[in-house]
Design a protein around this motif. Structure first.
Motif, mmCIF file in Angstrom:
data_model
loop_
_atom_site.group_PDB
_atom_site.id
_atom_site.type_symbol
_atom_site.label_atom_id
_atom_site.label_comp_id
_atom_site.label_asym_id
_atom_site.label_seq_id
_atom_site.Cartn_x
_atom_site.Cartn_y
_atom_site.Cartn_z
ATOM 1 N N PRO A 15 99.218 4.173 29.360
ATOM 2 C CA PRO A 15 98.395 4.171 30.577
ATOM 3 C C PRO A 15 96.922 3.910 30.356
ATOM 4 O O PRO A 15 96.287 3.196 31.137
ATOM 5 N N ASP A 16 96.334 4.494 29.311
ATOM 6 C CA ASP A 16 94.895 4.343 29.113
ATOM 7 C C ASP A 16 94.492 2.946 28.641
ATOM 8 O O ASP A 16 93.304 2.623 28.559
ATOM 9 N N HIS A 17 95.489 2.106 28.370
ATOM 10 C CA HIS A 17 95.228 0.725 27.964
ATOM 11 C C HIS A 17 95.648 -0.282 29.026
ATOM 12 O O HIS A 17 95.102 -1.390 29.064
ATOM 13 N N GLY A 68 105.111 3.707 35.173
ATOM 14 C CA GLY A 68 103.848 3.055 35.496
ATOM 15 C C GLY A 68 103.692 1.710 34.810
ATOM 16 O O GLY A 68 103.192 0.754 35.414
ATOM 17 N N ALA A 69 104.103 1.618 33.558
ATOM 18 C CA ALA A 69 104.009 0.348 32.849
ATOM 19 C C ALA A 69 104.932 -0.693 33.461
ATOM 20 O O ALA A 69 104.531 -1.852 33.672
ATOM 21 N N PHE A 125 95.265 7.731 36.212
ATOM 22 C CA PHE A 125 95.771 8.440 35.036
ATOM 23 C C PHE A 125 95.074 9.773 34.829
ATOM 24 O O PHE A 125 95.686 10.837 34.973
ATOM 25 N N MET A 126 93.786 9.755 34.487
ATOM 26 C CA MET A 126 93.004 10.971 34.294
ATOM 27 C C MET A 126 91.649 10.799 34.963
ATOM 28 O O MET A 126 91.065 9.710 34.882
ATOM 29 N N PRO A 127 91.126 11.846 35.584
ATOM 30 C CA PRO A 127 89.824 11.702 36.251
ATOM 31 C C PRO A 127 88.676 11.440 35.288
ATOM 32 O O PRO A 127 87.616 10.968 35.704
#
Length: 293
Positions: free
Chosen positions: A126-128, A175-176, A95-97
């Protein structure tokens, strides 16, 4: 219930030097709750502030940069002597570096992924969620029972969602769906008001996503992203923010939760709140304020 602050140092993969990750610990009757840093996000201010007329002045008053914000990501770990439970699993590597550091935080507590017995999800962003699978699409937590809210699960697995969620969030939907489909045989679904684990009750808190869930545990509110930041979310809870998929509903949910947390003196645990994300909600002259533990 005893609150304490702790700090721990971990190496952030891909960064030139280590940085200090802050977490918090809360102990209650028969349980210990820790927040573990998954790193942080990098987002433009308007993602959280929207069309606020005085956005520049607001950021300046709070000592925040004008060009980007870096909200922390606090994964909640609950241990009761029998169960080792994660609420959400962080972003993983895709998702994010600046995020996806949960494995390092677990290692600092000398916890292996196969020791986690349950994973409970607040929602499908995404972050979860994206830390659910490894590079081979195998579960990162192979021995855990995975629990997901039925309403949000239906939304993210609906083939129509990628076409209706908006271009900016299409990758969220794709993505989910991929991850939830890969876990189809391992997921148990739960409903609003259900006791998902002994003493842990699910609370429907829609707006950030259609089926976002928070959780109540013995005077503790694990709020996920229903209360998404410690500035605008508290001072102006009814302000509509673009980070919520349904901003109007998200604002109503946020105001209701803050009012309940203040009235019932609940300890709040927030995924994107500062200083480890654990604290109290107090009423202020306008709105509320977050008081970190």
């Amino acid at each position: 219930m005893r609150l304490s602050r702790r700090h721990f140092l971990t190496a952030a993969a891909g960064l030139a030097a280590s940085r200090l990750w802050a977490g918090s610990t809360l102990t209650g009757p028969g349980f210990r709750l820790d927040t573990l840093s998954d790193g942080h996000l990098v987002v433009p201010p308007d993602f959280l502030l929207g069309d606020m007329a005085d956005a520049a002045g607001y950021l300046a008053r709070h000592g925040l940069p004008q060009d980007r914000l870096s909200p922390p990501c606090n994964v909640t770990l609950l241990r009761d002597g029998v169960r080792t439970v994660l609420f959400d699993v962080g972003a993983g590597p895709d998702f994010m570096p600046t995020a996806g550091k949960l494995s390092e935080a677990l290692a600092l507590l000398q916890l292996a992924p196969d020791e986690v017995t349950h994973v409970v999800f607040s929602h499908g962003h995404p972050d979860h969620l994206w830390g659910m699978l490894d590079d081979f699409d195998e579960p990162v937590f192979p021995n855990a029972e995975h629990l997901f809210g039925a309403v949000d699960h239906a939304y993210w697995t609906d083939p129509a969602t990628p076409g209706t969620i908006g271009e900016a969030r299409q990758t969220f939907a794709v993505g989910a769906a991929r991850r939830l489909q890969a876990m189809a045989g391992r997921l148990a679904l739960f409903q609003d008001g259900q006791e998902v684990l002994p003493g842990v009750v699910a609370l429907m808190t829609p707006g950030h996503t259609p089926g976002h869930m928070a959780f109540l545990l013995d005077g503790v509110l694990i709020a996920g992203d229903a209360i998404g930041n410690a500035h605008i979310g508290f001072e102006r809870p009814l302000h509509r923010v673009p980070s919520d998929q349904e901003p109007g509903q998200g604002a109503e949910t946020r105001a209701r939760l803050l009012d309940r947390a203040a009235a019932d003196r609940l300890t709040l645990v927030g995924f994107h709140l500062p200083e480890g994300g654990i604290g109290q909600v107090e009423r202020a002259a306008e709105g509320f304020r977050f008081v970190p533990a």
